[in-house]
Design a protein around this motif. Structure first.
Motif, PDB file in Angstrom:
ATOM      1  N   ASP A 157       0.809  -1.098  -0.027  1.00 37.77           N
ATOM      2  CA  ASP A 157       0.030  -0.022  -0.033  1.00 37.77           C
ATOM      3  C   ASP A 157       0.702   1.350   0.151  1.00 37.77           C
ATOM      4  N   VAL A 158       1.955   1.382   0.705  1.00 34.50           N
ATOM      5  CA  VAL A 158       2.880   2.478   0.575  1.00 34.50           C
ATOM      6  C   VAL A 158       3.381   2.514  -0.637  1.00 34.50           C
ATOM      7  N   VAL A 159       3.755   1.516  -1.440  1.00 33.74           N
ATOM      8  CA  VAL A 159       4.449   1.721  -2.591  1.00 33.74           C
ATOM      9  C   VAL A 159       3.519   1.963  -3.706  1.00 33.74           C
ATOM     10  N   ARG A 160       2.294   1.692  -3.571  1.00 31.32           N
ATOM     11  CA  ARG A 160       0.863   2.199  -4.337  1.00 31.32           C
ATOM     12  C   ARG A 160       0.629   3.722  -4.047  1.00 31.32           C
ATOM     13  N   GLY A 161       0.723   4.093  -2.652  1.00 36.80           N
ATOM     14  CA  GLY A 161       0.522   5.331  -2.670  1.00 36.80           C
ATOM     15  C   GLY A 161       1.499   6.045  -2.960  1.00 36.80           C
ATOM     16  N   THR A 162       2.802   5.879  -2.745  1.00 38.52           N
ATOM     17  CA  THR A 162       3.871   6.605  -3.363  1.00 38.52           C
ATOM     18  C   THR A 162       3.638   6.998  -4.867  1.00 38.52           C
ATOM     19  N   TRP A 163       3.385   5.788  -5.397  1.00 37.53           N
ATOM     20  CA  TRP A 163       3.071   5.961  -6.989  1.00 37.53           C
ATOM     21  C   TRP A 163       1.928   6.860  -7.498  1.00 37.53           C
ATOM     22  N   SER A 164       0.748   6.759  -6.828  1.00 43.15           N
ATOM     23  CA  SER A 164      -0.191   7.712  -6.928  1.00 43.15           C
ATOM     24  C   SER A 164       0.040   9.142  -6.388  1.00 43.15           C
ATOM     25  N   MET A 165       0.828   9.368  -5.444  1.00 47.11           N
ATOM     26  CA  MET A 165       1.209  10.598  -5.056  1.00 47.11           C
ATOM     27  C   MET A 165       2.103  11.297  -6.183  1.00 47.11           C
ATOM     28  N   MET A 203       0.230   5.554   7.105  1.00 45.89           N
ATOM     29  CA  MET A 203       1.603   5.403   6.680  1.00 45.89           C
ATOM     30  C   MET A 203       1.667   5.475   5.120  1.00 45.89           C
ATOM     31  N   SER A 204       0.815   5.473   4.403  1.00 49.44           N
ATOM     32  CA  SER A 204       0.620   5.543   2.899  1.00 49.44           C
ATOM     33  C   SER A 204       0.410   7.032   2.687  1.00 49.44           C
ATOM     34  N   PRO A 205       1.329   7.415   1.601  1.00 50.45           N
ATOM     35  CA  PRO A 205       1.274   8.738   1.189  1.00 50.45           C
ATOM     36  C   PRO A 205       0.040   9.019   0.515  1.00 50.45           C
ATOM     37  N   GLY A 206      -0.777  10.322   0.896  1.00 50.27           N
ATOM     38  CA  GLY A 206      -1.703  10.462   0.413  1.00 50.27           C
ATOM     39  C   GLY A 206      -3.029  10.715   1.117  1.00 50.27           C
ATOM     40  N   SER A 207      -2.787  10.062   2.430  1.00 47.05           N
ATOM     41  CA  SER A 207      -3.781  10.155   3.604  1.00 47.05           C
ATOM     42  C   SER A 207      -3.170  10.353   4.941  1.00 47.05           C
ATOM     43  N   VAL A 208      -3.873  11.223   5.706  1.00 41.53           N
ATOM     44  CA  VAL A 208      -3.434  11.601   7.036  1.00 41.53           C
ATOM     45  C   VAL A 208      -4.454  11.596   7.952  1.00 41.53           C
ATOM     46  N   LEU A 209      -4.430  11.032   9.180  1.00 41.54           N
ATOM     47  CA  LEU A 209      -5.611  10.998  10.246  1.00 41.54           C
ATOM     48  C   LEU A 209      -5.578  12.346  10.539  1.00 41.54           C
ATOM     49  N   LEU A 210      -6.797  13.015  10.641  1.00 42.96           N
ATOM     50  CA  LEU A 210      -7.072  14.465  11.292  1.00 42.96           C
ATOM     51  C   LEU A 210      -7.532  14.035  12.879  1.00 42.96           C
ATOM     52  N   GLY A 211      -8.320  13.080  12.960  1.00 44.52           N
ATOM     53  CA  GLY A 211      -8.764  12.724  14.265  1.00 44.52           C
ATOM     54  C   GLY A 211      -9.614  11.652  14.109  1.00 44.52           C
ATOM     55  N   ILE A 212      -9.999  11.062  15.455  1.00 46.86           N
ATOM     56  CA  ILE A 212     -11.227   9.949  15.555  1.00 46.86           C
ATOM     57  C   ILE A 212     -12.284  10.623  16.347  1.00 46.86           C
ATOM     58  N   ASP A 213     -13.525  10.604  16.018  1.00 46.91           N
ATOM     59  CA  ASP A 213     -14.464  11.135  16.778  1.00 46.91           C
ATOM     60  C   ASP A 213     -15.182   9.897  17.367  1.00 46.91           C
ATOM     61  N   TRP A 214     -14.851   9.619  18.805  1.00 44.93           N
ATOM     62  CA  TRP A 214     -15.441   8.334  19.496  1.00 44.93           C
ATOM     63  C   TRP A 214     -16.710   8.177  19.704  1.00 44.93           C
ATOM     64  N   GLU A 215     -17.427   9.513  19.788  1.00 39.90           N
ATOM     65  CA  GLU A 215     -18.808   9.490  20.101  1.00 39.90           C
ATOM     66  C   GLU A 215     -19.486   9.071  18.872  1.00 39.90           C
TER      67      GLU A 215
END
Length: 163
Positions: free
Chosen positions: A72-80, A117-129
């Motif tokens: 997935d990291v390799v695919r994400g790097t290619w896509s980015m 971990m894969s380029p192209g997506s970053v967690l902004l937060g988790i809404d537990w509620e």
């Protein structure tokens, strides 16, 4: 003490795989980082729903999961690379919410870490509620595909290791 040993070893293994080489210094650093992560977040990882015994099947599932993350990291790097060299890369950015589904709290955190971990997506937060993870995607036009990939990865790779 033994309930902390398995997550510590698994996290150390992930660290060494991310670094890409195995030296005594990398192992020591990985063990230290893993111990720090467990001290910070060990309650949700260890005291949540019991993950089950560690045996050959679970170790195999961990190896398969790590291999899938690397692909997935390799695919994400290619896509980015394609996205950044495209005509208008900034026009597709955006936020996407992904339902936690049946993930435990620990499983949700692992899913968020692995997806980031894969380029192209970053967690902004988790809404537990609301039980959703919020991500920033470099290409938000593929939001449905991203959600489907995360759910498929959880069902097929992650759940056997980190429910």
């Amino acid at each position: 003490m033994s309930r902390w040993a398995v997550p510590w070893v698994l996290l150390t293994g992930v660290f060494v795989l991310m670094v890409g080489k195995v030296t005594v210094a990398d192992l020591a650093l990985g063990a230290g980082v893993s111990a720090g992560l467990l001290a910070w977040s060990g309650r949700w990882l260890v005291d949540g729903r019991r993950p089950g015994a560690v045996g050959p099947r679970r170790l195999w599932a961990f190896g398969v999961m790590v291999g899938a993350v690397l692909v997935d990291v390799v695919r994400g790097t290619w896509s980015m690379g394609r996205l950044m060299l495209g005509p208008r890369p900034a026009e597709r950015q955006g936020e996407v919410e992904v339902a936690l589904g049946e993930r435990t709290d620990g499983g949700a955190r692992v899913s968020a870490l692995l997806a980031s971990m894969s380029p192209g997506s970053v967690l902004l937060g988790i809404d537990w509620e609301r039980r959703v993870m919020r991500f920033h995607l470099a290409d938000a036009s593929r939001a449905e595909e991203f959600r489907a990939e995360l759910e498929r990865f959880y069902r097929e790779r992650q759940r056997a290791v980190f429910p």
